[in-house]
Motif scaffolding. Structure first.
Motif, PDB file in Angstrom:
ATOM      1  N   VAL A   1       0.834  -1.257  -0.084  1.00 26.50           N
ATOM      2  CA  VAL A   1       0.136  -0.078   0.109  1.00 26.50           C
ATOM      3  C   VAL A   1       0.809   1.361  -0.075  1.00 26.50           C
ATOM      4  O   VAL A   1       0.655   2.136  -0.868  1.00 26.50           O
ATOM      5  CB  VAL A   1      -0.747   0.084   1.125  1.00 26.50           C
ATOM      6  CG1 VAL A   1      -1.836   1.330   1.219  1.00 26.50           C
ATOM      7  CG2 VAL A   1      -2.002  -1.444   1.193  1.00 26.50           C
ATOM      8  N   LEU A   2       1.756   0.965   0.959  1.00 29.52           N
ATOM      9  CA  LEU A   2       2.649   2.238   0.912  1.00 29.52           C
ATOM     10  C   LEU A   2       3.486   2.389  -0.331  1.00 29.52           C
ATOM     11  O   LEU A   2       3.656   3.846  -0.798  1.00 29.52           O
ATOM     12  CB  LEU A   2       3.857   2.371   2.129  1.00 29.52           C
ATOM     13  CG  LEU A   2       3.335   1.973   3.455  1.00 29.52           C
ATOM     14  CD1 LEU A   2       4.695   2.288   4.211  1.00 29.52           C
ATOM     15  CD2 LEU A   2       2.445   3.415   3.756  1.00 29.52           C
ATOM     16  N   MET A   3       3.974   1.385  -1.083  1.00 27.63           N
ATOM     17  CA  MET A   3       4.490   1.663  -2.276  1.00 27.63           C
ATOM     18  C   MET A   3       3.645   2.271  -3.362  1.00 27.63           C
ATOM     19  O   MET A   3       4.230   3.242  -4.162  1.00 27.63           O
ATOM     20  CB  MET A   3       5.474   0.471  -2.962  1.00 27.63           C
ATOM     21  CG  MET A   3       6.403  -0.006  -1.992  1.00 27.63           C
ATOM     22  SD  MET A   3       7.410  -1.041  -2.417  1.00 27.63           S
ATOM     23  CE  MET A   3       6.854  -2.053  -3.939  1.00 27.63           C
TER      24      MET A   3
ATOM     25  N   TRP B   1       8.290   4.204   6.798  1.00 30.77           N
ATOM     26  CA  TRP B   1       9.240   3.417   6.204  1.00 30.77           C
ATOM     27  C   TRP B   1      10.310   3.122   7.106  1.00 30.77           C
ATOM     28  O   TRP B   1      10.972   2.019   7.323  1.00 30.77           O
ATOM     29  CB  TRP B   1       9.619   4.246   5.004  1.00 30.77           C
ATOM     30  CG  TRP B   1       8.868   3.901   3.945  1.00 30.77           C
ATOM     31  CD1 TRP B   1       8.466   5.196   2.917  1.00 30.77           C
ATOM     32  CD2 TRP B   1       8.543   3.051   3.108  1.00 30.77           C
ATOM     33  NE1 TRP B   1       7.600   4.714   1.900  1.00 30.77           N
ATOM     34  CE2 TRP B   1       7.611   3.293   2.058  1.00 30.77           C
ATOM     35  CE3 TRP B   1       8.415   1.512   3.269  1.00 30.77           C
ATOM     36  CZ2 TRP B   1       7.084   2.429   0.886  1.00 30.77           C
ATOM     37  CZ3 TRP B   1       8.061   0.617   2.312  1.00 30.77           C
ATOM     38  CH2 TRP B   1       7.253   0.984   1.170  1.00 30.77           C
ATOM     39  N   ALA B   2      10.705   4.060   7.919  1.00 26.27           N
ATOM     40  CA  ALA B   2      11.903   4.129   8.618  1.00 26.27           C
ATOM     41  C   ALA B   2      11.752   3.042   9.696  1.00 26.27           C
ATOM     42  O   ALA B   2      12.748   1.953  10.365  1.00 26.27           O
ATOM     43  CB  ALA B   2      12.384   5.306   9.157  1.00 26.27           C
TER      44      ALA B   2
ATOM     45  N   MET C   1      14.413  -0.542  -0.318  1.00 22.01           N
ATOM     46  CA  MET C   1      15.196   0.622  -0.447  1.00 22.01           C
ATOM     47  C   MET C   1      15.068   1.488  -1.491  1.00 22.01           C
ATOM     48  O   MET C   1      15.004   2.798  -1.575  1.00 22.01           O
ATOM     49  CB  MET C   1      16.686   0.322   0.021  1.00 22.01           C
ATOM     50  CG  MET C   1      16.898  -0.016   1.397  1.00 22.01           C
ATOM     51  SD  MET C   1      16.524   1.541   2.510  1.00 22.01           S
ATOM     52  CE  MET C   1      18.071   2.407   2.330  1.00 22.01           C
ATOM     53  N   SER C   2      14.913   0.839  -2.838  1.00 23.56           N
ATOM     54  CA  SER C   2      15.006   1.566  -4.198  1.00 23.56           C
ATOM     55  C   SER C   2      13.709   2.340  -4.367  1.00 23.56           C
ATOM     56  O   SER C   2      13.688   3.298  -4.956  1.00 23.56           O
ATOM     57  CB  SER C   2      15.409   0.470  -5.256  1.00 23.56           C
ATOM     58  OG  SER C   2      14.384  -0.444  -5.185  1.00 23.56           O
ATOM     59  N   VAL C   3      12.728   1.929  -3.613  1.00 28.99           N
ATOM     60  CA  VAL C   3      11.495   2.715  -3.680  1.00 28.99           C
ATOM     61  C   VAL C   3      11.598   3.860  -2.448  1.00 28.99           C
ATOM     62  O   VAL C   3      11.128   5.095  -2.962  1.00 28.99           O
ATOM     63  CB  VAL C   3      10.198   1.834  -3.246  1.00 28.99           C
ATOM     64  CG1 VAL C   3       8.958   2.831  -3.194  1.00 28.99           C
ATOM     65  CG2 VAL C   3      10.328   0.592  -4.072  1.00 28.99           C
TER      66      VAL C   3
ATOM     67  N   PRO D   1      14.714   7.358  -3.196  1.00 29.39           N
ATOM     68  CA  PRO D   1      14.778   8.544  -3.953  1.00 29.39           C
ATOM     69  C   PRO D   1      13.677   9.845  -3.522  1.00 29.39           C
ATOM     70  O   PRO D   1      14.143  10.902  -3.473  1.00 29.39           O
ATOM     71  CB  PRO D   1      14.164   8.081  -5.335  1.00 29.39           C
ATOM     72  CG  PRO D   1      14.495   6.630  -5.287  1.00 29.39           C
ATOM     73  CD  PRO D   1      14.173   6.259  -4.006  1.00 29.39           C
ATOM     74  N   PRO D   2      12.531   9.500  -2.821  1.00 29.29           N
ATOM     75  CA  PRO D   2      11.795  10.669  -2.621  1.00 29.29           C
ATOM     76  C   PRO D   2      12.373  11.117  -1.238  1.00 29.29           C
ATOM     77  O   PRO D   2      12.210  12.258  -0.750  1.00 29.29           O
ATOM     78  CB  PRO D   2      10.411   9.947  -2.126  1.00 29.29           C
ATOM     79  CG  PRO D   2      10.701   8.567  -2.135  1.00 29.29           C
ATOM     80  CD  PRO D   2      11.683   8.266  -3.047  1.00 29.29           C
ATOM     81  N   LEU D   3      12.862  10.233  -0.303  1.00 28.98           N
ATOM     82  CA  LEU D   3      13.703  10.757   0.800  1.00 28.98           C
ATOM     83  C   LEU D   3      14.718  11.509   0.703  1.00 28.98           C
ATOM     84  O   LEU D   3      14.790  12.677   1.048  1.00 28.98           O
ATOM     85  CB  LEU D   3      13.943   9.285   1.498  1.00 28.98           C
ATOM     86  CG  LEU D   3      14.714   9.550   3.045  1.00 28.98           C
ATOM     87  CD1 LEU D   3      13.415  10.299   3.745  1.00 28.98           C
ATOM     88  CD2 LEU D   3      15.071   8.180   3.612  1.00 28.98           C
ATOM     89  N   LEU D   4      15.449  11.164  -0.259  1.00 28.78           N
ATOM     90  CA  LEU D   4      16.656  12.391  -0.828  1.00 28.78           C
ATOM     91  C   LEU D   4      16.177  13.732  -1.339  1.00 28.78           C
ATOM     92  O   LEU D   4      16.722  14.571  -0.863  1.00 28.78           O
ATOM     93  CB  LEU D   4      17.580  11.606  -1.837  1.00 28.78           C
ATOM     94  CG  LEU D   4      18.362  10.540  -1.379  1.00 28.78           C
ATOM     95  CD1 LEU D   4      19.080   9.692  -2.373  1.00 28.78           C
ATOM     96  CD2 LEU D   4      19.799  11.218  -0.716  1.00 28.78           C
ATOM     97  N   LEU D   5      15.028  13.643  -1.864  1.00 30.66           N
ATOM     98  CA  LEU D   5      14.460  14.939  -2.347  1.00 30.66           C
ATOM     99  C   LEU D   5      13.988  15.768  -1.199  1.00 30.66           C
ATOM    100  O   LEU D   5      14.277  16.921  -1.136  1.00 30.66           O
ATOM    101  CB  LEU D   5      13.429  14.733  -3.277  1.00 30.66           C
ATOM    102  CG  LEU D   5      13.549  14.115  -4.658  1.00 30.66           C
ATOM    103  CD1 LEU D   5      12.252  13.913  -5.474  1.00 30.66           C
ATOM    104  CD2 LEU D   5      14.295  15.203  -5.345  1.00 30.66           C
TER     105      LEU D   5
END
Length: 1113
Positions: free
Chosen positions: A592-594, A615-616, A630-632, A635-639
């Protein structure tokens, strides 16, 4: 014509005889069209570069002669910018005639300009120029001109001169100090007799700015006699009904109270009395009364400059408390409050109410419980027993507001406090019940965990009962959120017995129609699960289906917060019950989160930030099983971590202030003459993201390796992100985690072929960045965090750290020690103030404890460097010795002495013979510290003696006698084995053993060795225990006569020590333990039976049993 000729023709026209092109240029600079404005700015900048003289004179001419007020105002502003001392400072480029013309035109404009708003801009321009050239006597006409204006009979000129005086006091006050006598006379004259309020306010502003620039207190005291006149400016304005002027005066006096509170000390009673009179005057505007209160609170908060001063006025504190209580009554029972959809709806609350709330909180924090609690216990019961619900409500709100500042004193009267609140849970009015629940929530935070430990059996059932109030969803929702506050400070043992009741009620609320109640229930469930950990497993099967249903079904916009809270709750429940229980649902939740992660979300959607945290937590719960996601996630976490702060900058005195009243998410800070507005929601998301990155690196270790190359360049610059402390803290904590991840990945061969040079490269990027950030860090607590992180990084990188970096770390340590010492000196100065009292002493102690944390980390770092580089670090150690030696002083805190001793212990232990040259300096200190009254200092000192005995050879020999008597005092102390002393005792026994081992020829072995044996076994310090028990084992193995004693008379003691060590936990290494067993077997076979029997009979029964199980019969 080519472009250059065209430009020159354009410039010639603009700066030529005909004024029209220049006037057109200036009006284009004010144009609302961006295109037109940027064209004009280009032309203006060309003039500035190519012909600054003509440009300045043209502007001055416009200022003097233009009939258009806009053009004159613009000319004043542009001139000020040209004369500001920044990169484009124009003054030195102008020729002397231009400079002279400008100075005289500016002064004649001050005389002739009639428009008040332009005059103010003109005064700014004059002050700007003067601040650059007056100190070098570059404008001798200015001060005589200003004194002439002040003594003229033109209010306009007087006001202008005072404006300039005020600004010059801020910019270059020291240039005005020689004129202190004249200024005093001028100020007094105007404040006493000017008929114009504008002039008086300008004079008040000038006086207050001037007082702040005086560095000597005797100079400031010369202005004491102005204070009555300064206060009269305020009271006369009020008596004339001129509240706008009064508010200006109040704002200026508040500034004085914040920066020079002691100036007010001699006349404090009159000044504070007048302010409270204003605050009590019902006929005045709220704004005026709020400012008078702000003045008194500012004085109470001026701790660093006037510690304890306001506590000397108890009668005023009582009056102020009564005023604030009265403000809390300004609340109406607005129907919108009851039908609200969200918890933060504050219908019926006035601005009086919110100012009263905020001020009670600030007053309690600044004056502390000993001052506030007696006042509160006098006033609150009267409110509680009154028939009006507003009064009952006010008392409960006040109690919640003062709890943080009064926590220590309130804990002493916990019974009364809890009774006050719990009795109100039955009140007929729902807003009073809400306030009672609110108070319990606040007290759970401020008075926890004492409140939880002592009153759980009364508080939790009361909150559970409030959850049944279906008539009043606000009350239900608030009860759920108070369960959150209560359980955050609570042990699983206290919470578990109530779980059945609370969880079942929360499940009922989850199915309730009202969204606010559902959200409250989700938050409470999450917190209860978090606090009860594995005890929550029995509720998992009942709770999880509801949580998943909300996650999947709450999809429309009005339910966003509900869904976000369900993520929080699911992830906390998952962490509480653990991977095995959660595994089956985890995959479904992640899916669901993905899918949400991939969807477009609006910028104000709370889902993003909740999802980052969920997520964490899922990662913490699942560990390495989380890697595929992690690959999902990344990217948004880095943004989010790379978000730029949303900042608006305006000039601090500009009229278009950032309108922060209606925008909750804007926070403004003033830096110099700039006002900076920052969107806090962006900063909070950024901080959350940085914290999560740190979490992943910590949890996944080498598994985090693939992301390091993106994360390191994101977080390293944030070590200096001064807009938000949480962002800096997260970046700091992540540094060692990133290095550790890289190092482990390389060691385990999963770093895509990269080797140690990659770790070195990362370390070379991180360590210098940490050192540089530490140099600029304003916050002491974060300094300690940075030192801690730096220490971890140095441990991980080890010998990869180059000498240049060690040099910069050492230089920074000198800096840190110096800065810390000077902060301590300032506090010691504060303690000498007239009104300094016990409460202030308590505060200073707390601040100094934070300082110890910094010293502690410095000691740790030096220990790491000494262990890593051994003797090659000694040249740096020599440089530092002038910083470290003072830390041995008797005037220093025990913690500092302990740290200094530990650093020397490390040097002696790691550098061995290279360290002998320091023995002469440090051993006398060490011997003396062995008998220090502080047990931690003693432990470090006796440990050091052991090290010196082992490695000191001939340097230690002459001191053996003194060392023995010092150790003897520690070992024979009647309370030696009490918990706080046992570590010092164990280390003293170990040191005694070292003397027996390495200096036997200097002692009376037949006396000392049996005395040592008598102290065994040691059981407190497990590291030393292993060393000492191994030493005993070796001595027995080589049949050392002194340890066995004449006729083996010490054998029973040795056997009983072995027995205790073998029965104890972790008192010997496996190797030593098996050697002991072999020795015992050998003794059993070789000793005569009667010796054996007598040895056996001296053992305790449990030792006999233990030995029987170890030894074959």
């Amino acid at each position: 014509m080519d472009e250059q000729q065209l430009q020159q023709a354009q410039l010639a026209a603009i700066l030529g005889q005909d004024p029209a092109p220049f006037e057109t240029l200036i009006s284009s600079l004010m144009s609302s069209s961006n295109e037109q404005r940027s064209q004009a700015e280009l032309a203006f900048n060309l003039c500035k570069q190519n012909n600054p003289d003509s440009l300045s004179l043209k502007l001055a001419h416009l200022l003097q002669h233009s009939p258009h007020p806009d053009a004159r105002a613009m000319a004043a502003v542009l001139l000020r910018k040209l004369l500001t001392r920044d990169d484009a400072y124009l003054w030195p480029r102008l020729n002397i005639n231009t400079q002279s013309s400008l100075k005289s035109i500016l002064l004649s404009c001050v005389q002739q300009e009639q428009a008040k708003s332009i005059l103010k801009k003109l005064c700014d321009t004059v002050s700007e120029l003067a601040s650059g050239i007056l100190p070098e006597n570059g404008w001798p006409e200015l001060l005589p001109f200003m004194f002439q204006c002040v003594s003229s009979d033109s209010p306009k000129l007087q006001e202008s001169a005072f404006l300039i005086f005020a600004q010059l006091s801020q910019y270059i006050g020291e240039t005005l100090v020689p004129f202190i006598k004249e200024l005093h006379g001028v100020f007094l004259q105007c404040l006493n007799s000017s008929p114009s309020f504008d002039v008086k306010i300008a004079a008040l502003n000038a006086v207050i700015n001037f007082i702040q620039c005086l560095s000597s207190s005797s100079d400031r005291d010369r202005f004491q006699d102005l204070l009555p006149a300064m206060m009269r400016t305020l009271t006369e304005a009020l008596n004339n009904g001129n509240e706008a002027t009064a508010q200006e005066a109040l704002e200026l006096l508040i500034e004085l109270a914040g920066t020079e509170p002691r100036f007010l000390r001699r006349q404090l009673v009159d000044v504070v009395g007048a302010m409270l009179q204003i605050a009590e005057a019902q006929s005045l505007e709220e704004g005026t009364r709020h400012l008078a209160i702000e003045f008194v609170i500012t004085l109470a908060e001026a701790r660093e400059r006037a510690p304890g001063m306001m506590r000397k006025l108890p009668q005023f504190i009582s009056r102020l408390f009564a005023i604030l209580m009265n403000m809390l009554l300004d609340v109406e029972d607005d129907p919108a409050w009851h039908t609200a959809e969200t918890e933060d709806e504050d219908a019926g609350e006035s601005s009086n109410y919110s100012v009263g709330q905020e001020c009670l909180d600030r007053l309690a924090i600044s004056l502390g419980g000993n001052t506030i609690v007696p006042v509160a216990s006098e006033q609150l019961p009267v409110y509680l027993s009154a028939p009006e619900w507003q009064k009952h409500h006010a008392a409960l709100i006040a109690l919640a507001q003062i709890a943080e500042g009064c926590s220590k004193v309130m804990l002493k009267n916990l019974e009364q406090v809890v009774n006050m609140v719990l009795n109100s849970f039955q009140h007929p009015h729902p807003r009073v019940r809400w306030a009672a629940i609110n108070a319990i929530g606040q007290l759970s935070t401020d008075l926890g965990p004492d409140l939880q430990n002592q009153y759980h059996q009364r508080v939790l059932p009361a909150l559970a009962a409030s959850m049944d109030d279906f008539q009043n969803p606000r009350v239900q929702a608030h009860a759920a959120s108070a369960v959150l506050n209560f359980s955050e400070n609570c042990t699983p043992e206290i919470l578990t017995p109530y779980l059945d009741g609370i969880v079942s009620k929360l499940l009922v609320l989850l199915q309730n129609g009202k969204q606010m109640v559902q959200e409250g229930a989700l938050t409470a469930l999450a917190s209860v699960a978090d606090s009860s950990q594995e005890h929550f497993q029995k509720y998992y099967d009942a709770v999880m289906p509801y949580l998943k249903a909300i996650l999947v079904n709450a999809t429309d916009k009005s339910n966003r917060m509900l869904r976000a809270k369900s993520m929080e709750c699911i992830s906390l429940v998952g962490m509480a019950v653990g991977k095995d229980k959660f595994r089956d649902d985890a995959k479904q939740v992640m899916d669901v989160l993905m899918s949400l992660q991939g969807s477009q979300m609006e910028s104000d959607d709370p889902t993003t930030s909740y999802m980052l945290q969920a997520w964490a937590r899922l990662c913490k719960c699942l560990g390495q099983d989380f890697l595929p996601y992690m690959s999902v996630v990344m990217p948004p976490l880095l943004l989010s971590a790379q978000l730029k702060p949303d900042v608006t900058i305006t000039s601090a005195d500009s009229d278009n202030e950032i309108d922060d009243s209606d925008d909750e998410s804007m926070e403004t800070i003033t830096l110099g003459d700039k006002r900076i507005g920052i969107k806090t929601s962006v900063l909070e998301e950024k901080a959350t993201a940085c914290n999560m990155l740190c979490c992943y690196a910590d949890e996944l270790k080498e598994g985090f390796y693939p992301w390091i190359d993106q994360v390191a360049p994101t977080l390293v610059p944030l070590l200096k992100f001064y807009f938000h402390e949480e962002v800096r803290k997260a970046a700091v904590s992540a540094m060692p985690e990133l290095l550790r991840s890289a190092k482990l990945a390389v060691e385990k061969g999963i770093a895509q072929g990269r080797n140690e040079s990659y770790v070195k490269q990362l370390s070379d990027y991180i360590i210098p960045a940490l050192v540089e950030a530490l140099h600029k860090e304003p916050d002491t607590e974060i300094c300690a965090n940075m030192l801690d992180a730096l220490n971890e990084c140095l441990q991980i990188s080890g010998t990869l750290v180059e000498e240049g970096q060690v040099r910069s770390v050492v230089d920074e340590i000198k800096q840190v020690i110096t800065a810390s010492s000077s902060r301590k000196r300032e506090r010691a100065e504060r303690a000498k103030a007239e009104d300094f009292d016990a409460e202030e002493g308590e505060l200073v102690r707390e601040e100094n404890e934070q300082e110890e944390e910094v010293f502690d980390q410095v000691g740790e770092i030096l220990g790491t460097l000494i262990k890593t580089f051994k003797a090659s670090f000694l040249p740096f150690f020599d440089e530092l010795s002038s910083y470290l030696t003072p830390m041995w002083g008797k005037d220093k805190t025990p913690e500092e002495r302990r740290i200094a001793i530990c650093i020397f212990d490390d040097v002696a232990e790691q550098c061995r013979e290279s360290a002998l040259k320091y023995y002469d300096t440090f051993l006398p200190f060490l011997l003396e510290a062995c008998n220090d009254e502080n047990p931690d200092v003693r432990q470090a000192a006796v440990y050091g003696l052991g090290v010196c005995a082992e490695f000191g050879a001939s340097m230690f020999k002459p001191l053996v006698g003194e060392a023995l008597s010092r150790l003897n005092v520690v070992i024979r102390h009647p309370n030696a084995k009490q918990a706080e002393n046992v570590m010092a005792y164990d280390n003293a026994v170990s040191a005694l053993g070292k003397i027996c081992q390495f200096h036997r020829d200097s002692i009376d072995a037949s006396q000392v060795i049996p005395a040592w044996l008598n102290c065994l076994p040691i059981t407190g310090d497990l590291i030393e225990a292993k060393v000492v028990h191994e030493q005993l084992c070796s001595m027995v193995e080589r049949s050392d006569g002194e340890i066995l004693g004449p006729n083996n008379q010490f054998l029973p003691k040795i056997v009983s020590v072995f027995a205790e060590v073998l029965c104890g936990k972790d008192l010997a290494t496996e190797n030593t333990a098996s050697r002991m067993v072999n020795l015992l077997r050998h003794l059993k076979q070789t000793l005569p039976p009667d010796t054996l029997a007598s040895t056996w009979s001296m053992l305790l029964p449990q030792q006999q049993m233990a030995l029987q199980s170890i030894l074959p019969s």
